[in-house]
Motif scaffolding. Structure first.
Motif, PDB file in Angstrom:
ATOM      1  N   ASN A 119      -3.773   4.590 -14.238  1.00 13.83           N
ATOM      2  CA  ASN A 119      -3.005   5.819 -14.474  1.00 13.83           C
ATOM      3  C   ASN A 119      -2.207   6.283 -13.263  1.00 13.83           C
ATOM      4  O   ASN A 119      -1.478   7.262 -13.343  1.00 13.83           O
ATOM      5  CB  ASN A 119      -3.938   6.941 -14.926  1.00 13.83           C
ATOM      6  CG  ASN A 119      -4.527   6.669 -16.295  1.00 13.83           C
ATOM      7  OD1 ASN A 119      -3.929   5.961 -17.106  1.00 13.83           O
ATOM      8  ND2 ASN A 119      -5.704   7.194 -16.542  1.00 13.83           N
ATOM      9  N   ASP A 120      -2.368   5.607 -12.121  1.00 17.29           N
ATOM     10  CA  ASP A 120      -1.680   6.023 -10.894  1.00 17.29           C
ATOM     11  C   ASP A 120      -0.365   5.267 -10.717  1.00 17.29           C
ATOM     12  O   ASP A 120      -0.187   4.165 -11.248  1.00 17.29           O
ATOM     13  CB  ASP A 120      -2.556   5.758  -9.669  1.00 17.29           C
ATOM     14  CG  ASP A 120      -3.705   6.748  -9.542  1.00 17.29           C
ATOM     15  OD1 ASP A 120      -3.654   7.815 -10.193  1.00 17.29           O
ATOM     16  OD2 ASP A 120      -4.661   6.447  -8.797  1.00 17.29           O
ATOM     17  N   ASN A 121       0.525   5.884  -9.969  1.00 13.96           N
ATOM     18  CA  ASN A 121       1.780   5.275  -9.560  1.00 13.96           C
ATOM     19  C   ASN A 121       1.958   5.514  -8.074  1.00 13.96           C
ATOM     20  O   ASN A 121       1.555   6.564  -7.553  1.00 13.96           O
ATOM     21  CB  ASN A 121       2.967   5.887 -10.304  1.00 13.96           C
ATOM     22  CG  ASN A 121       3.066   5.396 -11.718  1.00 13.96           C
ATOM     23  OD1 ASN A 121       3.230   4.201 -11.961  1.00 13.96           O
ATOM     24  ND2 ASN A 121       2.955   6.310 -12.670  1.00 13.96           N
ATOM     25  N   THR A 156      -4.137   0.488  -2.099  1.00  8.83           N
ATOM     26  CA  THR A 156      -3.423  -0.768  -1.933  1.00  8.83           C
ATOM     27  C   THR A 156      -2.922  -1.191  -3.313  1.00  8.83           C
ATOM     28  O   THR A 156      -3.415  -0.688  -4.342  1.00  8.83           O
ATOM     29  CB  THR A 156      -4.342  -1.867  -1.366  1.00  8.83           C
ATOM     30  OG1 THR A 156      -5.396  -2.105  -2.288  1.00  8.83           O
ATOM     31  CG2 THR A 156      -4.908  -1.455  -0.003  1.00  8.83           C
ATOM     32  N   SER A 157      -1.972  -2.093  -3.348  1.00  9.11           N
ATOM     33  CA  SER A 157      -1.434  -2.506  -4.647  1.00  9.11           C
ATOM     34  C   SER A 157      -2.503  -3.199  -5.495  1.00  9.11           C
ATOM     35  O   SER A 157      -2.493  -3.071  -6.714  1.00  9.11           O
ATOM     36  CB  SER A 157      -0.213  -3.404  -4.462  1.00  9.11           C
ATOM     37  OG  SER A 157      -0.516  -4.510  -3.664  1.00  9.11           O
ATOM     38  N   GLY A 158      -3.431  -3.890  -4.864  1.00 16.82           N
ATOM     39  CA  GLY A 158      -4.494  -4.559  -5.604  1.00 16.82           C
ATOM     40  C   GLY A 158      -5.523  -3.620  -6.199  1.00 16.82           C
ATOM     41  O   GLY A 158      -6.252  -3.994  -7.120  1.00 16.82           O
ATOM     42  N   ASN A 159      -5.584  -2.388  -5.684  1.00 12.91           N
ATOM     43  CA  ASN A 159      -6.576  -1.420  -6.153  1.00 12.91           C
ATOM     44  C   ASN A 159      -5.961  -0.225  -6.882  1.00 12.91           C
ATOM     45  O   ASN A 159      -6.659   0.738  -7.165  1.00 12.91           O
ATOM     46  CB  ASN A 159      -7.409  -0.897  -4.984  1.00 12.91           C
ATOM     47  CG  ASN A 159      -8.294  -1.982  -4.414  1.00 12.91           C
ATOM     48  OD1 ASN A 159      -8.790  -2.828  -5.138  1.00 12.91           O
ATOM     49  ND2 ASN A 159      -8.476  -1.960  -3.107  1.00 12.91           N
ATOM     50  N   ASP A 194       0.846  -1.190   0.000  1.00 20.94           N
ATOM     51  CA  ASP A 194       0.000   0.000   0.000  1.00 20.94           C
ATOM     52  C   ASP A 194       0.879   1.236   0.000  1.00 20.94           C
ATOM     53  O   ASP A 194       2.078   1.164   0.247  1.00 20.94           O
ATOM     54  CB  ASP A 194      -0.964   0.013   1.195  1.00 20.94           C
ATOM     55  CG  ASP A 194      -0.267   0.258   2.523  1.00 20.94           C
ATOM     56  OD1 ASP A 194       0.898  -0.153   2.692  1.00 20.94           O
ATOM     57  OD2 ASP A 194      -0.900   0.869   3.403  1.00 20.94           O
ATOM     58  N   GLY A 195       0.256   2.381  -0.316  1.00 22.86           N
ATOM     59  CA  GLY A 195       1.028   3.610  -0.329  1.00 22.86           C
ATOM     60  C   GLY A 195       0.242   4.800  -0.822  1.00 22.86           C
ATOM     61  O   GLY A 195      -0.953   4.711  -1.112  1.00 22.86           O
ATOM     62  N   LEU A 196       0.957   5.920  -0.890  1.00 25.72           N
ATOM     63  CA  LEU A 196       0.404   7.153  -1.446  1.00 25.72           C
ATOM     64  C   LEU A 196       0.684   7.153  -2.935  1.00 25.72           C
ATOM     65  O   LEU A 196       1.787   6.827  -3.375  1.00 25.72           O
ATOM     66  CB  LEU A 196       1.032   8.371  -0.787  1.00 25.72           C
ATOM     67  CG  LEU A 196       0.751   8.529   0.706  1.00 25.72           C
ATOM     68  CD1 LEU A 196       1.474   9.759   1.243  1.00 25.72           C
ATOM     69  CD2 LEU A 196      -0.738   8.618   0.971  1.00 25.72           C
TER      70      LEU A 196
END
Length: 183
Positions: free
Chosen positions: A101-103, A94-97, A79-81
């Protein structure tokens, strides 16, 4: 000579100490050989930072499976910003969501807590690559927190060793007072 002596703790782990490698940064292509070599020498590799974007958006499963077959366990930041670019207000994912277009631009607290538990159970910590885009105020908190966590861990367990690798990571860490083994 100091650098070779510090890296000797990782490459020639004669005392069978548990070694954790924290691999951050944003240039996964530069890290592939490092990961392959470290996977034969360390007990656990924690991959975070912008590298996660490369792993999620490219098919790197075959390569990671090859690394998994070596000595190391591998954990990935979960997970992260994130955002589409640095100019938008960061959001949490979260990495699954993670949207197409996001990083990810910084580590999340669930991931950081997982990393903190790993730090507590390892004797030698090798950190190469920041956990976020530290040039941006919105995305340097994870890396700052890691510096402070490592300092506290050395107070708790003075026999631990913390080795910092990489020019960007070393430059970032040297902005803070620390007692790390080698940068």
């Amino acid at each position: 000579e100091k650098e070779l002596n510090a890296l000797h703790h990782i490459t020639q782990n004669a005392s069978s100490k548990k070694i954790l490698a924290i691999i951050g940064g944003g240039k996964m292509d530069d890290k592939l050989e490092l990961l392959k070599n470290l996977s034969k020498k360390v007990d656990h590799i924690y991959i975070c930072g912008g590298n996660i974007n490369s792993i999620l958006k490219n098919d790197m499963n075959d390569y990671l499976q090859e690394i998994f077959s070596n000595k190391s366990e591998i954990s990935l930041m979960c997970d992260g910003l994130c955002g589409e670019n640095f100019d938008v207000m960061p959001k949490y994912s979260t990495s699954g969501n993670l949207q197409e277009n996001d990083n990810f631009f910084d580590i999340g607290m669930k991931s950081f807590n997982q990393l903190h538990q790993l730090i507590k159970t390892h004797d030698i910590i090798f950190w190469n690559g920041t956990l976020g885009v530290v040039e941006n105020e919105n995305f340097k908190q994870g890396s700052e927190l890691l510096v402070h966590t490592l300092k506290q861990e050395l107070k708790r367990c003075p026999n631990k060793k913390v080795i910092i690798g990489g020019g960007d990571t070393g430059g970032f860490v040297n902005k803070y007072k620390h007692n790390f083994t080698h940068i």
